[in-house]
Design an enzyme around this catalytic site. Structure first.
Site, PDB file in Angstrom:
ATOM      1  N   ASP A 106      28.441  29.004  25.118  1.00 41.27           N
ATOM      2  CA  ASP A 106      28.225  27.838  24.270  1.00 41.27           C
ATOM      3  C   ASP A 106      27.180  28.142  23.200  1.00 41.27           C
ATOM      4  OD1 ASP A 106      28.363  25.253  23.330  1.00 41.27           O
ATOM      5  OD2 ASP A 106      28.116  24.331  25.299  1.00 41.27           O
TER       6      ASP A 106
ATOM      7  N   GLU B  94      26.789  29.950  17.525  1.00 39.43           N
ATOM      8  CA  GLU B  94      26.826  30.087  16.067  1.00 39.43           C
ATOM      9  C   GLU B  94      25.751  31.053  15.528  1.00 39.43           C
ATOM     10  OE1 GLU B  94      28.829  26.723  17.551  1.00 39.43           O
ATOM     11  OE2 GLU B  94      26.686  27.108  17.646  1.00 39.43           O
TER      12      GLU B  94
ATOM     13  N   ASP C  58      32.204  20.249  19.270  1.00 44.26           N
ATOM     14  CA  ASP C  58      31.896  18.881  19.698  1.00 44.26           C
ATOM     15  C   ASP C  58      32.450  17.859  18.706  1.00 44.26           C
ATOM     16  OD1 ASP C  58      30.569  19.995  21.855  1.00 44.26           O
ATOM     17  OD2 ASP C  58      28.637  20.010  20.850  1.00 44.26           O
TER      18      ASP C  58
END
Length: 975
Positions: A579, A582, A656
């Site tokens: 997760d 980025e 998300d």
């Protein structure tokens, strides 16, 4: 020694486990002239041209294959570039000729010719017939730029290349973006990794070529200019007509508190919150705590900006609304944007408006912040010659460096991309079953109990996910379980496995400095430290200092994996959820500060490698997990990607996203273009991750909101059943099927029917998965891939082919009970559920009852379906129904292998070819080729034909017309 040479040496010394291929460096170092002409020299794999004009001192063409040419243009004499992070292969042995004619040097293979001008250095590409496919516009841009980070100043280049593009060309790929756009011709896309928005620098053209842009920094497709605040490009006047800004009105609980003129709409980043009027700022800065993600804060605050804008030139003006909370925009009295996003995760919403020159046009922006962020940016029209061109610009690099990939169709182009960046390794079979997840399971019993409940209800499931925060509150990055909530994690995994299900666990690249893991990584220079030094705190409890590790340092990669491996040793988790890769150092940082906090890296400043973190991180986990787990296939779920991710056994999910109909619709084109970027294993949070406050309390929902919530989840679930990976996940309300709908209700039945259909389709879906590796195929296909001659499909952003046999048209509007479906020309189509036949080449309004979405089989399709099962490994030798859709000839090859090992790479798999001859009415099930351990020696094939309306068309367990026992030898069956 040049900066570039120094960086290359650093990369070579520090990356003992290479990030990408070193072959490209080996072939490009100190070329030896084989034959020379005016302004060029031949090298072993191509040519180097020294143009007399332009910003590139030298231009190199390298032959990577019959239809793949690498073009590198450098501002100095050196091609001594760092190894590619994306590309893992070097020039392939390919016969080619080099010739010169006047001011043009040509490199010609059997399939492609690349011509380069000795004057301008511009390159153009021709196909085997000598027709121009792609041509650079002379005058590529290579401009010096100085990048400053914690190590000081370093010199690089900002680079741009423009290619001419005819008006009828269409562009696809570029990764996963949330604008609802299918064809990017004339659009602007920034490749800038962000939660929900993922860049992959591959453009695929309707002219059957691709451009892989090998640059890892922030990159722009389309307009290279940065969008600016309104006052920089437009004349603003407030409501009274006063020049200089818009009227900004701040309301609290409906009462006007502050009114002032503002020249920009700008609460874009954390730094910009200082602009709030006195007395409102504290509300804007309220922290969001665990369990409150997406909830409404800043209650009662509303801001309205009003006035006029005036443009100096007419045409389509582009706007970019960056927002969270509720935001609406009206221009010239028309509502042009109406969006909601969760407060902590704003993103861009692009739109264009025709504005005449020298006329005042009204503008109104209304924003309910909910502790969110907003900015409205603008860009003037490009010159006409530039509006439809193919343009790629990157902020930081060493050279213009790209790969031209030719092909006779889009599949060949995507195959060429994977030849460069890596095969799409196969996921385990269970990855294509149903996934249940939640933000978040908080105890061991919750995890096990979810699988148990699905089994009790007879709803098929293969996978459950342990999301973040299973560790003690103050120990992020420790990889330790909170013993009070997870007394025996090993037993938890064993209990899930005992129910024939699988479990993966969330592991972030984020660490608290109080953990031993952080200290170990920091000791070897493997942590980014600026986030901690800046005093940044996350959203957990009181807020904790944190930062991310540096995967570009080989020693840090090794240690990161060792920490994972040691922490979870013996627990037998089936895969990893990677997760926030980025990486999301701290939400809502401005880009320059974010870039500083994700560096400096072991191979250069953060700006140089900005987009590549998710690939490097995933590849590290993939290689180590595969090395330590014998022949078991890896599984990785990751929130971001970069070119080449498909080689890492990873699934990309769309981040998300929020529970709105707009966001739902945007997932369709996002998924298609991700697939057309070479990454087929893609998924999304069914129902949307974050929810509006009107949905957040199921017990307190109004009947109207409850009805909309139910329908949104069901429609999204139906889309999920026809997505490459079928996965339900989100914040509260709980997302388990039995929590979304009560057993015994029609809504519950509709959810269950979609799950059972997905599992019936598993022989078909697993064949698609096998073809990803063996044939470089694509699962979720833009209609243009299979119907390139039908110009009407080019911009369709809400239909797609699921494999080559089925067309899916999700329902993405509330209360819709009919929708328009376009049936591509060149085929007839059968409704999967009713057998109704539709002619191709036209649009038609069709019924879309709540319990299903439109799915169509093309005439000639042979669709294999399996028995009713509760998990993908159940009854693998069971009977297979072959549904033949009459009206055209067709073929299919049923693929199978062991399902969980890499033996397929060693040739251990089987294929059963099938061919339907419409004229003779004969189905031929051909001789099986190949084998694998555990392969059923014989199969039962039940055959049925659909040629028109049939009440049992969608019942794949219904009685069939013919049955054959198949032992591997060819058999024929007549209708």
């Amino acid at each position: 020694m040049s900066t570039k040479t120094l960086l290359a040496l650093i990369a070579g010394l520090s990356l003992t486990a290479p990030l990408g291929a070193c072959a490209s460096m080996m072939t490009s170092a100190s070329p030896t002239a084989v034959a020379a002409g005016a302004g060029f020299e031949r090298i072993a794999d191509g040519v180097i041209v020294t143009p007399t004009e332009g910003e590139a001192r030298r231009v190199r063409l390298q032959v990577y294959g019959p239809e793949t040419i690498r073009v590198t243009a450098v501002p100095d004499a050196s091609f001594d570039l760092p190894p590619s992070i994306m590309v893992v292969t070097g020039p392939a042995p390919t016969p080619f000729e080099v010739t010169q004619s006047g001011e043009t040097v040509s490199v010609k293979t059997a399939e492609t010719t690349a011509e380069v001008s000795t004057v301008t250095g511009a390159v153009r590409f021709l196909n085997a017939e000598g027709q121009e496919v792609l041509a650079e516009r002379p005058g590529r841009e290579i401009d010096p730029i100085t990048v400053t980070d914690q190590r000081g100043e370093q010199s690089f280049e900002t680079v741009r290349q423009v290619w001419e593009s005819p008006a009828d060309e269409a562009f696809y790929g570029l990764g996963q973006h949330q604008q609802g756009v299918m064809n990017y011709k004339g659009r602007d896309v920034e490749l800038h990794q962000h939660n929900t928005d993922v860049g992959i620098p591959l453009v695929v053209s309707s002219r059957n070529y691709g451009v892989l842009w090998d640059n890892n920094s922030i990159t722009r497709f389309g307009d290279p200019r940065e969008y600016t605040m309104l006052d920089e490009t437009l004349t603003l006047r407030d409501q009274t007509g006063r020049f200089g800004g818009l009227t900004a009105s701040y309301y609290v609980d409906g009462q006007l508190k502050v009114q002032r003129q503002e020249r920009e709409i700008n609460y874009e980043f954390i730094r910009d919150q200082l602009r709030w009027p006195e007395g409102l700022k504290k509300q804007a800065d309220q922290p969001v705590q665990v369990g409150d993600m997406g909830r409404a804060g800043q209650q009662g605050v509303r801001v309205v900006w009003e006035g006029t804008v005036e443009a100096f030139e007419g045409g389509e003006h582009k706007f970019r609304l960056y927002s969270s909370g509720y935001a609406k925009v009206w221009i010239d009295g028309k509502l042009v944007m109406d969006r909601w996003r969760q407060n902590w995760n704003p993103w861009n919403h692009d739109f264009g408006v025709e504005i005449p020159a020298d006329r005042q046009v009204s503008i109104k922006v209304e924003w309910t912040p909910e502790d969110g962020y907003i900015a409205l940016r603008h860009q003037n029209p490009l010159p006409a010659a530039d509006q439809g061109a193919l343009s790629l610009w990157s902020e930081v690099g060493h050279a213009v460096d790209y790969y031209y990939i030719g092909g006779s169709n889009m599949d060949e182009v995507i195959s060429g991309y994977r030849t460069l960046t890596g095969k799409s390794v196969m996921l385990p079979r269970w990855a294509y079953g149903f996934w249940q997840s939640r933000q978040r399971y908080s105890t061991q019993e919750e995890v096990v109990g979810v699988v148990r409940r699905y089994r009790e209800l007879g709803l098929p499931i293969d996978n459950v996910v342990q999301d973040w925060f299973y560790w003690p509150e103050n120990a992020w990055g420790s990889h330790e379980f909170d013993a009070a909530r997870y007394p025996n994690p090993t037993q938890m995994v064993a209990d899930v496995h005992a129910m024939n299900a699988n479990i993966i666990i969330s592991v972030w690249p984020k660490f608290y400095p109080t953990t031993e893991h952080y200290k170990q990584l920091a000791a070897i220079g493997g942590m980014y430290t600026r986030n901690v030094e800046a005093g940044a705190r996350d959203w957990v409890g009181p807020g904790y200092a944190n930062s991310f590790y540096d995967p570009y340092l080989a020693a840090a990669r090794e240690l990161y994996w060792k920490q994972m491996s040691d922490s979870f040793a013996g627990m037998n988790f089936d895969g990893w959820w990677l997760d926030s890769v980025e990486p999301d150092m701290h939400s809502n940082l401005d880009v320059p500060e974010r870039t500083l906090r994700m560096g400096p890296t072991a191979i250069g400043p953060g700006a140089l490698v900005f987009n590549s973190y998710p690939l490097v991180n995933a590849e590290n986990v993939y290689k180590h997990f595969r090395a330590e787990n014998d022949d078991d296939r890896t599984y990785i779920l990751t929130r971001s990607a970069w070119g080449g991710l498909q080689r890492t056994g990873s699934v990309l999910w769309s981040g998300d996203v929020v529970a709105t109909w707009d966001d739902f619709r945007n997932q369709i084109s996002a998924g298609i273009n991700t697939n057309m970027s070479g990454l087929s294993n893609w998924t999304h949070d069914i129902g949307g991750f974050a929810v509006e406050s009107r949905y957040s309390n199921p017990a307190g929902m109004t009947p109207e909101n409850k009805a909309e919530w139910d329908e949104l989840n069901l429609r999204w679930f139906q889309f999920g059943a026809f997505s490459p990976v079928f996965r339900s996940h989100g914040e509260f309300p709980l997302r388990e099927v039995y929590n979304l709908a009560q057993p015994g209700t029609p809504l519950y039945t509709a959810f269950g029917d979609q799950m059972r259909l997905r599992y019936r389709l598993m022989p078909y879906i697993y064949t698609l998965a096998g073809d990803l590796y063996h044939r470089d195929d694509t699962m979720m296909r833009g209609l243009i891939m299979d119907f390139p001659g039908d110009v009407k499909v080019r911009d369709i952003n809400d239909q797609y082919m699921f494999g080559r046999e089925l067309m899916v048209a999700p329902v993405h509007e509330y209360r819709s009970r009919e929708r328009s479906v376009y049936f591509p020309a060149g085929a007839d189509w059968y409704d999967l559920y009713t057998g109704q036949k539709f002619a191709g080449g036209r649009a038609q309004t069709v019924a879309v009852p709540l319990e299903r979405i439109p799915v169509y089989a093309r005439a000639g399709a042979i669709l294999p379906t399996g028995p009713a099962v509760q998990y993908t490994a159940e009854n693998l030798g069971g009977p297979i129904t072959l549904t033949v859709y009459a009206g055209a000839n067709g073929s299919f090859e049923l693929y199978d292998d062991a399902g969980t090992t890499y033996a397929y790479e060693r040739g251990e798999f089987s294929r059963i070819p099938m061919r339907w001859d419409e004229r003779s009415g004969v189905l031929t099930i051909g001789a099986r080729t190949g084998s694998y351990p555990g392969m059923p020696a014989s199969r039962t094939f039940n055959i049925r034909w659909i040629g028109g309306p049939d009440a049992a068309a969608g019942d794949f367990g219904a009685a069939t017309t013919k049955t054959v026992q198949y032992t591997g030898a060819a058999v024929t069956v007549s209708r």
